[in-house]
Every structure is written in C-alpha cells, then in structure tokens.
Design a protein around this motif. Structure first.
Motif, PDB file in Angstrom:
ATOM      1  N   ASP A  27       0.838  -1.194   0.000  1.00 29.83           N
ATOM      2  CA  ASP A  27       0.000   0.000   0.000  1.00 29.83           C
ATOM      3  C   ASP A  27       0.879   1.252   0.000  1.00 29.83           C
ATOM      4  O   ASP A  27       0.650   2.180  -0.779  1.00 29.83           O
ATOM      5  N   GLY A  30       2.304   1.888  -3.371  1.00 28.04           N
ATOM      6  CA  GLY A  30       1.308   2.024  -4.428  1.00 28.04           C
ATOM      7  C   GLY A  30       1.118   0.786  -5.284  1.00 28.04           C
ATOM      8  O   GLY A  30       0.485   0.847  -6.326  1.00 28.04           O
ATOM      9  N   THR A  33      -3.264  -0.712  -3.583  1.00 28.35           N
ATOM     10  CA  THR A  33      -3.984   0.261  -2.768  1.00 28.35           C
ATOM     11  C   THR A  33      -5.345  -0.316  -2.405  1.00 28.35           C
ATOM     12  O   THR A  33      -6.040  -0.845  -3.269  1.00 28.35           O
TER      13      THR A  33
END
Length: 123
Positions: A27, A30, A33
């Motif tokens: 997360d 990226g 997510t």
C-alpha cells in the motif's frame, strides 16, 4: 465492520498467505492500494484487490522486482481502460515472453535439484 464484498487486511492476509507487513508495504509503495477505508481508517479490500494481490504473489517466485510488478499492473490497468491499445498489448506480450523464460530457468533448476536429491537417495 467491512461492508458487503469487502474484507479487512487481516482476512486478505490470511486468504493470500502474505503478511500484514507486506500488505502495508504494498500500500505504501502504491503496488496494491485498498479499495476503501472504514470510518476509523482501516483498509478495506475487495475480491478484485485479492485477485490483484494473487497476481503479484505469483510473480514473486519468478524473481520480479516490485518495480517490474508495478509496471505489469500498470499495463493491465491500461489495457482494461483502453482494450485496443497496441503498445500496451505489445508490452504485455513481452512481459509474458519474459515470464516464460523465467519459468524455463526455474524448471531447469528444479530438474537439477531433483537429480541432486536422486543421487543422494542412491547413496
């Protein structure tokens, strides 16, 4: 409490065999997510997120870097947004060819390992 069709990070970790730390890291960079968050800020994931994570997990044994994983996911996302994009399709084809090469190397390593174990068994 997650809504219908969503799960918390712990359930996703359990379902995919990956650690909470790994999911949080993905997360942060990226790579994966969450689809949403609860009012309290807890990550919420969907079945699509789980499928994406399983794709990432399947790339790991082939030795892909996190950057290469992100590139593949960007290509897949791009093709979903613009299905006829020839450049993206060519890039996906190149990634597929590379994955087959990597798989072939792993297969050769496994054959060598099998031979090694067989020789040890004969002694």
């Amino acid at each position: 409490m997650p809504g219908p069709g969503t799960m918390h990070i712990g359930e996703l970790a359990e379902r995919t065999g990956l650690s909470l730390r790994t999911l949080r890291h993905y997360d942060e960079i990226g790579l994966l997510t969450p689809s949403g968050r609860t009012d309290g800020g807890f990550r919420l994931y969907t079945a699509d997120d789980e499928a994406r994570l399983l794709l990432i997990r399947r790339m790991k044994p082939l030795g892909y870097s996190l950057e290469a994983m992100g590139e593949l996911l960007a290509v897949i996302d791009g093709l979903e947004a613009t299905p006829g994009d020839r450049v993206l399709q060519q890039r996906l084809d190149a990634i597929r060819a590379e994955a087959l090469e990597r798989r072939g190397r792993l297969e050769a390593q496994l054959a060598a390992a099998d031979e090694f174990v067989e020789r040890l068994s004969g002694r």
